[in-house]
Write a protein that holds these residues in place. Structure first.
Motif, PDB file in Angstrom:
ATOM      1  N   LEU A 122      54.697  53.301  39.758  1.00 47.57           N
ATOM      2  CA  LEU A 122      53.696  53.147  38.740  1.00 47.57           C
ATOM      3  C   LEU A 122      52.439  51.886  39.165  1.00 47.57           C
ATOM      4  N   CYS A 123      52.916  51.124  40.248  1.00 49.40           N
ATOM      5  CA  CYS A 123      52.203  50.239  40.710  1.00 49.40           C
ATOM      6  C   CYS A 123      51.371  50.582  41.996  1.00 49.40           C
ATOM      7  N   SER A 124      51.288  51.978  42.345  1.00 45.95           N
ATOM      8  CA  SER A 124      50.639  52.629  43.461  1.00 45.95           C
ATOM      9  C   SER A 124      49.368  52.446  43.354  1.00 45.95           C
ATOM     10  N   ASN A 125      48.510  52.600  42.310  1.00 46.88           N
ATOM     11  CA  ASN A 125      47.008  52.489  42.207  1.00 46.88           C
ATOM     12  C   ASN A 125      46.540  51.074  41.823  1.00 46.88           C
ATOM     13  N   ASP A 126      46.218  50.409  42.769  1.00 48.37           N
ATOM     14  CA  ASP A 126      45.744  48.742  42.710  1.00 48.37           C
ATOM     15  C   ASP A 126      44.279  48.969  42.735  1.00 48.37           C
ATOM     16  N   GLY A 127      43.393  48.238  41.887  1.00 48.07           N
ATOM     17  CA  GLY A 127      42.121  48.067  41.972  1.00 48.07           C
ATOM     18  C   GLY A 127      41.760  47.175  42.882  1.00 48.07           C
ATOM     19  N   GLY A 128      42.659  46.133  43.191  1.00 46.62           N
ATOM     20  CA  GLY A 128      42.276  44.923  43.985  1.00 46.62           C
ATOM     21  C   GLY A 128      42.464  43.815  43.577  1.00 46.62           C
ATOM     22  N   ALA A 129      42.973  42.803  44.243  1.00 43.07           N
ATOM     23  CA  ALA A 129      43.292  41.428  43.608  1.00 43.07           C
ATOM     24  C   ALA A 129      42.116  40.809  42.898  1.00 43.07           C
ATOM     25  N   ASP A 130      40.998  41.125  43.416  1.00 42.79           N
ATOM     26  CA  ASP A 130      39.734  40.405  42.552  1.00 42.79           C
ATOM     27  C   ASP A 130      39.622  41.026  41.372  1.00 42.79           C
ATOM     28  N   TRP A 131      40.292  42.276  40.937  1.00 39.57           N
ATOM     29  CA  TRP A 131      40.225  42.825  39.671  1.00 39.57           C
ATOM     30  C   TRP A 131      40.842  42.107  38.514  1.00 39.57           C
ATOM     31  N   GLY A 132      41.887  41.266  39.131  1.00 41.09           N
ATOM     32  CA  GLY A 132      42.720  40.691  38.242  1.00 41.09           C
ATOM     33  C   GLY A 132      42.398  39.094  38.055  1.00 41.09           C
ATOM     34  N   TRP A 133      42.751  38.444  36.949  1.00 40.85           N
ATOM     35  CA  TRP A 133      42.517  37.006  36.770  1.00 40.85           C
ATOM     36  C   TRP A 133      43.662  36.180  37.260  1.00 40.85           C
ATOM     37  N   LEU A 134      43.207  34.920  38.003  1.00 39.69           N
ATOM     38  CA  LEU A 134      43.836  33.959  38.560  1.00 39.69           C
ATOM     39  C   LEU A 134      44.620  33.277  37.621  1.00 39.69           C
ATOM     40  N   SER A 135      43.983  33.055  36.339  1.00 38.74           N
ATOM     41  CA  SER A 135      44.680  32.478  35.384  1.00 38.74           C
ATOM     42  C   SER A 135      45.871  33.156  34.660  1.00 38.74           C
ATOM     43  N   THR A 136      46.050  34.631  34.886  1.00 39.13           N
ATOM     44  CA  THR A 136      47.135  35.404  34.347  1.00 39.13           C
ATOM     45  C   THR A 136      48.056  35.537  35.422  1.00 39.13           C
ATOM     46  N   THR A 137      47.605  35.170  36.411  1.00 37.35           N
ATOM     47  CA  THR A 137      48.781  35.758  37.768  1.00 37.35           C
ATOM     48  C   THR A 137      48.585  37.038  38.307  1.00 37.35           C
ATOM     49  N   VAL A 138      47.596  37.847  37.666  1.00 38.67           N
ATOM     50  CA  VAL A 138      47.314  39.339  38.051  1.00 38.67           C
ATOM     51  C   VAL A 138      46.623  39.398  39.223  1.00 38.67           C
ATOM     52  N   GLY A 139      45.917  38.356  39.525  1.00 36.03           N
ATOM     53  CA  GLY A 139      44.797  38.470  40.451  1.00 36.03           C
ATOM     54  C   GLY A 139      44.381  37.217  41.312  1.00 36.03           C
ATOM     55  N   THR A 140      43.027  37.134  41.701  1.00 36.17           N
ATOM     56  CA  THR A 140      42.476  36.186  42.284  1.00 36.17           C
ATOM     57  C   THR A 140      41.174  35.726  41.720  1.00 36.17           C
ATOM     58  N   SER A 141      40.438  36.569  40.902  1.00 34.36           N
ATOM     59  CA  SER A 141      39.415  36.183  40.199  1.00 34.36           C
ATOM     60  C   SER A 141      39.440  34.779  39.517  1.00 34.36           C
ATOM     61  N   PRO A 142      38.730  33.907  39.932  1.00 29.33           N
ATOM     62  CA  PRO A 142      38.616  32.629  39.357  1.00 29.33           C
ATOM     63  C   PRO A 142      37.996  32.600  37.674  1.00 29.33           C
ATOM     64  N   GLU A 143      38.038  31.529  37.262  1.00 29.40           N
ATOM     65  CA  GLU A 143      37.671  31.417  35.879  1.00 29.40           C
ATOM     66  C   GLU A 143      35.913  31.641  35.752  1.00 29.40           C
ATOM     67  N   GLY A 144      35.633  32.593  35.179  1.00 29.14           N
ATOM     68  CA  GLY A 144      33.839  32.966  34.834  1.00 29.14           C
ATOM     69  C   GLY A 144      33.985  34.092  34.123  1.00 29.14           C
ATOM     70  N   PRO A 145      32.734  34.743  33.948  1.00 26.80           N
ATOM     71  CA  PRO A 145      32.240  35.563  32.935  1.00 26.80           C
ATOM     72  C   PRO A 145      32.902  37.104  33.028  1.00 26.80           C
ATOM     73  N   SER A 146      33.383  37.309  34.416  1.00 30.01           N
ATOM     74  CA  SER A 146      33.964  38.702  34.565  1.00 30.01           C
ATOM     75  C   SER A 146      34.757  38.859  35.863  1.00 30.01           C
ATOM     76  N   THR A 147      35.581  39.700  35.958  1.00 33.19           N
ATOM     77  CA  THR A 147      36.075  40.192  37.515  1.00 33.19           C
ATOM     78  C   THR A 147      35.518  40.987  38.236  1.00 33.19           C
ATOM     79  N   ALA A 148      35.945  41.697  39.240  1.00 33.12           N
ATOM     80  CA  ALA A 148      35.278  42.773  39.915  1.00 33.12           C
ATOM     81  C   ALA A 148      35.655  44.424  39.581  1.00 33.12           C
ATOM     82  N   TRP A 149      36.047  44.513  38.424  1.00 33.38           N
ATOM     83  CA  TRP A 149      36.373  45.563  37.743  1.00 33.38           C
ATOM     84  C   TRP A 149      35.197  46.628  37.925  1.00 33.38           C
ATOM     85  N   ILE A 150      35.122  47.623  37.956  1.00 34.24           N
ATOM     86  CA  ILE A 150      34.112  48.826  37.969  1.00 34.24           C
ATOM     87  C   ILE A 150      34.460  50.100  37.282  1.00 34.24           C
ATOM     88  N   PRO A 151      33.496  50.798  36.496  1.00 36.50           N
ATOM     89  CA  PRO A 151      33.993  52.086  36.112  1.00 36.50           C
ATOM     90  C   PRO A 151      34.538  53.069  37.183  1.00 36.50           C
TER      91      PRO A 151
END
Length: 401
Positions: A122-151
């Motif tokens: 189930l974990c094969s499709n990774d959008g990237g570490a910058d898609w996840g929030w650092l505060s939730t331990t899911v990625g590396t995006s710092p506190e701010g308005p959004s992550t690097a997620w794209i459609p």
């Protein structure tokens, strides 16, 4: 009968049904699905957001316009999820995706995959570490308005069960846009960053020329170019001259703000189009209308976003803060219908509700159901404030909140 022919007027035997072989998945699993029951509480239910599941299950039977509409709503749900970073509320954002590229809706699954992103399955499709929030331990995006997620970068269009074209999408994060039902176009947008908010996804998809600054944190709007929607993105033509004043202009006040509606988008759609809809669509849009009014009522950030106390003649919230403030200063105006002092926040000067989770706002008690222009029955509504529920498309019911 002679020659095996059926009696006159009777249909012949049906030919045997030959099912169409399924096409290959867009992103096949590298490993078979594993037992997922320990990963989230309600094993066996869908792993992705409701609109994405609807698109996956029904896209081949939908006409092109409905495919695009459903996919836009799917991308909006995934976009909103990507902005959420409240792990104590079961909201960890979106980094890991299913095979089609849709967000896993369960925070525990996002967190489990982030802990071992190379585990496959189930974990094969990774959008990237910058898609996840650092505060939730899911990625590396710092506190701010959004992550690097794209459609999703490419979306298949289906006709007669086969892929006939590819289209693209773009999203505005922390934004909400007003929809013109007659023109089928977004007419203006309100974004937390105002004009500085840039869309993500296909840069060639146009957006409205008007983009006002208003707090819309956690909201998204997405557009796709799969069908020739009008985009409303060019600078509008000058409005025609106003008609002559009526005998009593005050009582005729409609709060027509620069040619745009003064209500929340879904409420304006229901008001203007309900007579042409089926019963399910009427109820669906009215639920979305009440959700927008409920969400607006909880806002008390500033004078520009003061909440909802004053309503139009149908009982819908005026969505512009300037109209709410006007009505608070002119409560006797015929267009200012007062929900009550308890509906408005004391902190914004709109009412008497003290600091806390909610005011006394409530949805409509009785809603008419139409068959063309005739009311055939009525129904009622209820809302959960400061809540979000998961929807089971198969049932269809809310299964967990």
């Amino acid at each position: 009968r002679e020659g095996g022919k059926p009696p006159h007027g009777m249909p012949g035997p049906k030919p045997p049904f030959v099912p169409t072989p399924p096409g290959p998945p867009r992103r096949p699993h590298k490993q078979p699905l594993v037992d997922r029951s320990p990963w989230f509480p309600d094993a066996g239910s869908a792993l992705i957001n409701m609109r994405c599941l609807q698109w996956v299950d029904n896209k081949k039977s939908m006409n092109p316009a409905k495919q695009v509409f459903t996919f836009e709503r799917c991308m909006e749900q995934d976009c909103v999820q990507s902005l959420e970073h409240f792990p104590d509320r079961g909201m960890s954002g979106c980094r890991f995706l299913d095979d089609n590229g849709f967000c896993y809706v369960y925070a525990r699954l996002q967190e489990r995959c982030a802990a071992d992103p190379n585990s496959g399955g189930l974990c094969s499709n990774d959008g990237g570490a910058d898609w996840g929030w650092l505060s939730t331990t899911v990625g590396t995006s710092p506190e701010g308005p959004s992550t690097a997620w794209i459609p999703l970068p490419e979306v298949p269009m289906y006709e007669n069960g086969e892929v006939s074209a590819i289209y693209t999408c773009a999203c505005l994060k922390n934004c909400a846009c007003s929809w013109d039902v007659a023109k089928e176009a977004y007419m203006d947008c309100r974004c937390s960053a105002g004009e500085d908010e840039k869309p993500v996804g296909d840069p060639n998809i146009p957006w409205p020329w008007h983009r006002f600054k208003q707090d819309k944190t956690g909201e998204c709007v997405c557009k796709c170019n799969g069908v020739p929607w009008q985009d409303g993105a060019t600078k509008p033509e000058p409005p025609p001259p106003p008609p002559p004043p009526k005998s009593n202009p005050v009582s005729e006040r409609t709060f027509d703000i620069g040619g745009h509606d003064a209500l929340n988008m879904r409420c304006a759609q229901w008001r203007d189009t309900k007579n042409g809809w089926g019963k399910r669509k009427q109820v669906h849009f009215f639920e979305a209308c009440m959700q927008q009014d409920c969400q607006m009522n909880l806002q008390h950030l500033s004078v520009e976003v003061p909440g909802c106390r004053f309503l139009d003649g149908n009982g819908f919230c005026y969505h512009l803060g300037s109209v709410q403030i006007f009505c608070s200063k002119n409560p006797s105006d015929p267009s200012c219908h007062d929900g009550g002092a308890g509906w408005g926040w004391a902190s914004t000067g709109l009412g008497t509700a003290p600091p806390g989770p909610t005011t006394t706002w409530e949805p409509w008690k009785v809603v008419p159901l139409y068959n063309r222009n005739e009311v055939v029955s009525t129904y009622t509504c209820a809302c959960l404030r400061n809540c979000q529920c998961a929807f089971d498309v198969a049932k269809p019911v809310d299964i967990v909140c």
